[in-house]
Design a protein around this motif. Structure first.
Motif, PDB file in Angstrom:
ATOM      1  N   ILE A  10     -13.202   4.605 -47.305  1.00  0.00           N
ATOM      2  CA  ILE A  10     -12.779   4.844 -48.739  1.00  0.00           C
ATOM      3  C   ILE A  10     -13.873   5.492 -49.566  1.00  0.00           C
ATOM      4  O   ILE A  10     -15.082   5.069 -49.576  1.00  0.00           O
ATOM      5  CB  ILE A  10     -12.762   3.205 -49.084  1.00  0.00           C
ATOM      6  N   VAL A  34      -9.324   7.116 -47.727  1.00  0.00           N
ATOM      7  CA  VAL A  34      -8.670   6.761 -49.177  1.00  0.00           C
ATOM      8  C   VAL A  34      -9.442   7.162 -50.094  1.00  0.00           C
ATOM      9  O   VAL A  34     -10.354   6.900 -50.129  1.00  0.00           O
ATOM     10  CB  VAL A  34      -8.711   5.075 -48.784  1.00  0.00           C
ATOM     11  N   ALA A  77      -5.398   0.618 -46.878  1.00  0.00           N
ATOM     12  CA  ALA A  77      -5.975   1.145 -46.002  1.00  0.00           C
ATOM     13  C   ALA A  77      -5.620   0.522 -44.791  1.00  0.00           C
ATOM     14  O   ALA A  77      -5.614   0.885 -43.710  1.00  0.00           O
ATOM     15  CB  ALA A  77      -7.727   0.964 -46.317  1.00  0.00           C
TER      16      ALA A  77
END
Length: 267
Positions: A10, A34, A77
Motif C-alpha cells: 500500500i 494499492v 487489499a
C-alpha cells in the motif's frame, strides 16, 4: 527473479512525483500495489502507469486522516489479494508557510496528514501483519527538512521530523512480530513528469523571504529524480533488509552531510 514477487504493498499519496514513482517501482519489482490519494485522477494515473508496464494495481481515493478510509483501503487489499506485506506512508500536504504566516487550522491539518495518516495506516496494516504472521515492512517517507531547520516551512518540517521518532517507537513495538519499520529520507527532487517540472520552476521562481538555492548548495551535479529513490525503497520493502528496523536510509546526494558554508556548485 523479482525481489517483491508475491508481496502486496500500500502506498499513500501516490502522486506523479515521489509517491507514484515508488508505487511504480514496487510494482516493477513484483509487488501488487494499492495506490491511495485524495485525488481520484492522481491515483488512477499511477495505476495506469503500473498497468501499462505490466504490473497489478488498483486505486482507492480518500483522506488518510479518516479512519473509515484507512479501513476501506485495508479491506479492499485483503479482499483482492488476501495479504499486506508492505506499507509506504508517503501522504503529505505541501503548504509552505512560516511561524507567523501559517494559520493554526492549516498547521494542525498539515501535521494530521503527515503524522495522523501514518499513525492510522501503520496501526491498521500492522494489525493485519500480526494477525497473518507476516514479517512485513513499513516505510515512512521523511525529508531532509526533517533533519534540518528550514524557515518558512513550519508544518512540513515539524511533521516530517515527528516521523523520525514515530518510526523508532513503532519499530520497537512491532519488533517482536518480525515487522520492520524504517524511515527513508529523500531531498529536494527534480520531477520527471513535464507538468511537475514546469510547476516546480514556477514555485522556485517566486519571491520568498527565505530563498533556497538548491543547485549551488547541492554536493552532486544534479538533484535526484524520483527514480533515484526506487532502489532504496525496494530494498527496504524486500526480505534483504530483514534485520534493519528503527533506522533510516538517506538518498540526498550528500545534502545533509555537507558542511554548511561550502558551495559545491560555485560559478
Amino acid at each position: 527473479m523479482n525481489r517483491l514477487e508475491g508481496k502486496v504493498a500500500i502506498v499513500t499519496g501516490a502522486s506523479a512525483n515521489i509517491g507514484g514513482s515508488l508505487a511504480a517501482g514496487l510494482a516493477a519489482a513484483g509487488a501488487k500495489v494499492v495506490c491511495t490519494d485524495m485525488s481520484a485522477e492522481v491515483a488512477a494515473a499511477t495505476v495506469n502507469r503500473i498497468e501499462d508496464a505490466g504490473g497489478e494495481a488498483f486505486a482507492v481515493t480518500g483522506d488518510v486522516t479518516d479512519p473509515d478510509h484507512v479501513a476501506d483501503v485495508v479491506a479492499q487489499a485483503l479482499e483482492r489479494w488476501g495479504r499486506i506485506d508492505v506499507l509506504v506512508n508517503n501522504a503529505v500536504w505541501f503548504n509552505q508557510k512560516g511561524l507567523f504566516t501559517m494559520p493554526l487550522e492549516e498547521y494542525r491539518r498539515q501535521i494530521d496528514i503527515i503524522l495522523g495518516g501514518a499513525f492510522l495506516f501503520t496501526r491498521a496494516v500492522g494489525q493485519v501483519m500480526i494477525d497473518q504472521q507476516i514479517a512485513g515492512s513499513i516505510i515512512n517517507v521523511l525529508s531532509t527538512a526533517a533533519w534540518q531547520g528550514q524557515p518558512g516551512n513550519i508544518g512540513y518540517s515539524t511533521g516530517k521530523s515527528g516521523l523520525i521518532n514515530f518510526t523508532r517507537s513503532v519499530a520497537m513495538e512491532l519488533a517482536e512480530y518480525g515487522i520492520r519499520v524504517n524511515g527513508f529520507t529523500p531531498t529536494a527532487t527534480q520531477p520527471e513528469d513535464p507538468k511537475l517540472v514546469a510547476r516546480m520552476a514556477a514555485m522556485t521562481s517566486q519571491p520568498s523571504a527565505y530563498p533556497m538555492d538548491f543547485t549551488a548548495q547541492f554536493p552532486m551535479k544534479r538533484l535526484p529524480t524520483p527514480s533515484d529513490y526506487v532502489p532504496t525503497v525496494v530494498f527496504l520493502a524486500s526480505d534483504d533488509s530483514r534485520m534493519i528496523t528503527g533506522s533510516n536510509i538517506t538518498v540526498d546526494g550528500g545534502a545533509t552531510a555537507k558542511y554548511w558554508p561550502w558551495r559545491p556548485q560555485q560559478d
